[in-house]
Design a protein around this motif. Structure first.
Motif, PDB file in Angstrom:
ATOM      1  N   PRO A  62       0.819  -1.209   0.000  1.00 16.85           N
ATOM      2  CA  PRO A  62       0.000   0.000   0.000  1.00 16.85           C
ATOM      3  C   PRO A  62       0.858   1.266   0.000  1.00 16.85           C
ATOM      4  N   ALA A  63       0.340   2.325  -0.634  1.00 22.18           N
ATOM      5  CA  ALA A  63       1.082   3.585  -0.778  1.00 22.18           C
ATOM      6  C   ALA A  63       1.460   4.163   0.576  1.00 22.18           C
ATOM      7  N   LYS A  64       0.590   4.043   1.566  1.00 21.77           N
ATOM      8  CA  LYS A  64       0.879   4.566   2.893  1.00 21.77           C
ATOM      9  C   LYS A  64       2.116   3.876   3.482  1.00 21.77           C
ATOM     10  N   THR A  65       2.213   2.556   3.297  1.00 16.02           N
ATOM     11  CA  THR A  65       3.370   1.810   3.790  1.00 16.02           C
ATOM     12  C   THR A  65       4.625   2.233   3.054  1.00 16.02           C
ATOM     13  N   ARG A  66       4.529   2.445   1.720  1.00 15.25           N
ATOM     14  CA  ARG A  66       5.693   2.870   0.948  1.00 15.25           C
ATOM     15  C   ARG A  66       6.186   4.228   1.431  1.00 15.25           C
ATOM     16  N   ALA A  67       5.262   5.113   1.796  1.00 17.45           N
ATOM     17  CA  ALA A  67       5.658   6.439   2.263  1.00 17.45           C
ATOM     18  C   ALA A  67       6.397   6.338   3.593  1.00 17.45           C
ATOM     19  N   VAL A  68       5.956   5.446   4.466  1.00 14.16           N
ATOM     20  CA  VAL A  68       6.581   5.281   5.771  1.00 14.16           C
ATOM     21  C   VAL A  68       7.983   4.687   5.630  1.00 14.16           C
ATOM     22  N   THR A  69       8.121   3.703   4.737  1.00 18.31           N
ATOM     23  CA  THR A  69       9.418   3.045   4.585  1.00 18.31           C
ATOM     24  C   THR A  69      10.371   3.826   3.700  1.00 18.31           C
ATOM     25  N   GLY A  70       9.875   4.857   3.030  1.00 11.36           N
ATOM     26  CA  GLY A  70      10.737   5.672   2.178  1.00 11.36           C
ATOM     27  C   GLY A  70      10.999   5.054   0.822  1.00 11.36           C
ATOM     28  N   GLU A  71      10.236   4.035   0.458  1.00 10.54           N
ATOM     29  CA  GLU A  71      10.432   3.374  -0.824  1.00 10.54           C
ATOM     30  C   GLU A  71       9.858   4.244  -1.944  1.00 10.54           C
ATOM     31  N   THR A  72      10.622   4.394  -2.993  1.00 10.44           N
ATOM     32  CA  THR A  72      10.137   5.142  -4.153  1.00 10.44           C
ATOM     33  C   THR A  72      10.313   4.287  -5.394  1.00 10.44           C
ATOM     34  N   ARG A  73       9.458   4.547  -6.364  1.00 11.84           N
ATOM     35  CA  ARG A  73       9.607   3.870  -7.649  1.00 11.84           C
ATOM     36  C   ARG A  73       9.073   4.782  -8.736  1.00 11.84           C
ATOM     37  N   ALA A  74       9.592   4.613  -9.923  1.00 16.63           N
ATOM     38  CA  ALA A  74       9.163   5.446 -11.027  1.00 16.63           C
ATOM     39  C   ALA A  74       7.750   5.058 -11.440  1.00 16.63           C
ATOM     40  N   VAL A  75       6.906   6.059 -11.601  1.00 19.47           N
ATOM     41  CA  VAL A  75       5.546   5.829 -12.049  1.00 19.47           C
ATOM     42  C   VAL A  75       5.501   6.106 -13.549  1.00 19.47           C
ATOM     43  N   PRO A  76       5.071   5.125 -14.353  1.00 20.58           N
ATOM     44  CA  PRO A  76       5.035   5.361 -15.796  1.00 20.58           C
ATOM     45  C   PRO A  76       3.988   6.409 -16.150  1.00 20.58           C
ATOM     46  N   ASP A  77       4.277   7.187 -17.193  1.00 20.77           N
ATOM     47  CA  ASP A  77       3.302   8.179 -17.606  1.00 20.77           C
ATOM     48  C   ASP A  77       2.171   7.491 -18.362  1.00 20.77           C
ATOM     49  N   GLU A  78       1.122   8.243 -18.652  1.00 27.30           N
ATOM     50  CA  GLU A  78      -0.074   7.664 -19.253  1.00 27.30           C
ATOM     51  C   GLU A  78       0.206   7.068 -20.628  1.00 27.30           C
ATOM     52  N   ALA A  79       1.084   7.681 -21.393  1.00 29.64           N
ATOM     53  CA  ALA A  79       1.402   7.168 -22.726  1.00 29.64           C
ATOM     54  C   ALA A  79       2.037   5.779 -22.646  1.00 29.64           C
ATOM     55  N   GLU A  80       2.907   5.577 -21.665  1.00 31.44           N
ATOM     56  CA  GLU A  80       3.536   4.271 -21.499  1.00 31.44           C
ATOM     57  C   GLU A  80       2.519   3.223 -21.071  1.00 31.44           C
ATOM     58  N   MET A  81       1.578   3.617 -20.226  1.00 27.03           N
ATOM     59  CA  MET A  81       0.579   2.684 -19.739  1.00 27.03           C
ATOM     60  C   MET A  81      -0.402   2.284 -20.839  1.00 27.03           C
ATOM     61  N   LEU A  82      -0.696   3.188 -21.790  1.00 23.96           N
ATOM     62  CA  LEU A  82      -1.658   2.912 -22.834  1.00 23.96           C
ATOM     63  C   LEU A  82      -1.031   2.268 -24.066  1.00 23.96           C
ATOM     64  N   SER A  83       0.271   2.179 -24.107  1.00 23.53           N
ATOM     65  CA  SER A  83       0.954   1.620 -25.258  1.00 23.53           C
ATOM     66  C   SER A  83       0.618   0.142 -25.419  1.00 23.53           C
ATOM     67  N   ASP A  84       0.238  -0.236 -26.652  1.00 19.15           N
ATOM     68  CA  ASP A  84      -0.100  -1.626 -26.939  1.00 19.15           C
ATOM     69  C   ASP A  84       1.106  -2.418 -27.416  1.00 19.15           C
ATOM     70  N   GLU A  85       2.214  -1.750 -27.631  1.00 18.23           N
ATOM     71  CA  GLU A  85       3.383  -2.434 -28.144  1.00 18.23           C
ATOM     72  C   GLU A  85       4.026  -3.289 -27.054  1.00 18.23           C
ATOM     73  N   VAL A  86       4.239  -4.536 -27.413  1.00 19.97           N
ATOM     74  CA  VAL A  86       4.912  -5.464 -26.521  1.00 19.97           C
ATOM     75  C   VAL A  86       6.184  -5.894 -27.232  1.00 19.97           C
ATOM     76  N   PRO A  87       7.324  -5.732 -26.595  1.00 17.68           N
ATOM     77  CA  PRO A  87       8.561  -6.114 -27.276  1.00 17.68           C
ATOM     78  C   PRO A  87       8.557  -7.614 -27.551  1.00 17.68           C
ATOM     79  N   PRO A  88       8.984  -8.007 -28.753  1.00 18.25           N
ATOM     80  CA  PRO A  88       8.990  -9.443 -29.074  1.00 18.25           C
ATOM     81  C   PRO A  88      10.000 -10.199 -28.221  1.00 18.25           C
ATOM     82  N   ARG A  89       9.587 -11.402 -27.811  1.00 21.58           N
ATOM     83  CA  ARG A  89      10.477 -12.252 -27.026  1.00 21.58           C
ATOM     84  C   ARG A  89      11.026 -13.340 -27.936  1.00 21.58           C
ATOM     85  N   PRO A  90      12.300 -13.609 -27.814  1.00 25.78           N
ATOM     86  CA  PRO A  90      12.871 -14.660 -28.667  1.00 25.78           C
ATOM     87  C   PRO A  90      12.296 -16.031 -28.293  1.00 25.78           C
ATOM     88  N   ILE A  91      12.104 -16.854 -29.308  1.00 27.27           N
ATOM     89  CA  ILE A  91      11.567 -18.199 -29.091  1.00 27.27           C
ATOM     90  C   ILE A  91      12.736 -19.166 -28.990  1.00 27.27           C
TER      91      ILE A  91
END
Length: 160
Positions: A62-91
Motif C-alpha cells: 500500500p502507498a501509505k506503507t511505501r511512504a513510511v518506509t521511504g520506498e520510491t519507484r518510477a511511475v510510468p506516464d499515461e502514454a507508457e501505460m496505454l501503449s499496446d506495443e509489446v517487445p517481441p520475445r525470442p523463441i
C-alpha cells in the motif's frame, strides 16, 4: 516473481481442493455442495492471505506503507501505460519444449482423470472399501498436485 516455494504451495492447495472435491462425492447433494463451496472459499482465503502477507513486488505494498518506509519507484506516464506495443520475445527450443510438456500434462490429466476416477472408484467399491470416495479423493488430490507442480515449476524456471 514466483518462487519454487510458492509453486509447491500453490500445487498443494490445488491438490487439496481436488481431493476435497472428489471426496465430497459420497455426501448427500446439499452437504456435498456445502463442503465443496466451503473448500473453495477456505482455500481461496488462504491464497489471498498469503498474497497479502508476502507481496511479490513493491506495487503490491500500500502507498501509505511505501511512504513510511521511504520506498520510491518510477511511475510510468499515461502514454507508457496505454501503449499496446509489446517487445517481441525470442523463441527458444527449451521454452517450446517446456510449454509442450505443460500442455501435454494438462491434457493427459483432463482426459485420463475422469476415466481413472471411475476405474479406481469401481475397484474400491468392489474391494469393499469403507469410504471409497475418500480414498479416491486422496488419490486424485495427489495426481492433481503432481500435475500442477510440474506446470508451476516450469513457469518459475522460465521466469528466472
Amino acid at each position: 516473481m514466483d518462487t519454487y516455494v510458492r509453486a509447491v504451495g500453490a500445487a498443494a492447495l490445488q491438490g487439496l481442493l481436488t481431493g476435497v472435491w472428489v471426496a465430497a462425492g459420497e455426501l448427500p447433494p446439499a452437504k456435498r455442495r456445502l463442503s465443496r463451496a466451503g473448500a473453495v472459499v477456505a482455500l481461496s482465503g488462504m491464497a489471498s492471505v498469503r498474497d497479502w502477507a508476502f507481496p511479490d513486488e513493491p506495487s503490491a505494498i500500500p502507498a501509505k506503507t511505501r511512504a513510511v518506509t521511504g520506498e520510491t519507484r518510477a511511475v510510468p506516464d499515461e502514454a507508457e501505460m496505454l501503449s499496446d506495443e509489446v517487445p517481441p520475445r525470442p523463441i527458444s527450443k527449451a521454452r517450446l519444449a517446456a510449454t509442450g510438456a505443460a500442455v501435454a500434462v494438462s491434457v493427459a490429466t483432463m482426459v485420463g482423470g475422469r476415466r481413472l476416477e471411475k476405474r479406481w472408484l469401481g475397484a474400491l467399491e468392489r474391494d469393499g472399501h469403507a469410504h471409497p470416495h475418500r480414498a479416491l479423493g486422496v488419490r486424485m488430490g495427489l495426481i492433481s498436485f503432481a500435475a500442477t507442480l510440474s506446470q508451476r515449476l516450469i513457469r518459475v524456471h522460465e521466469a528466472r
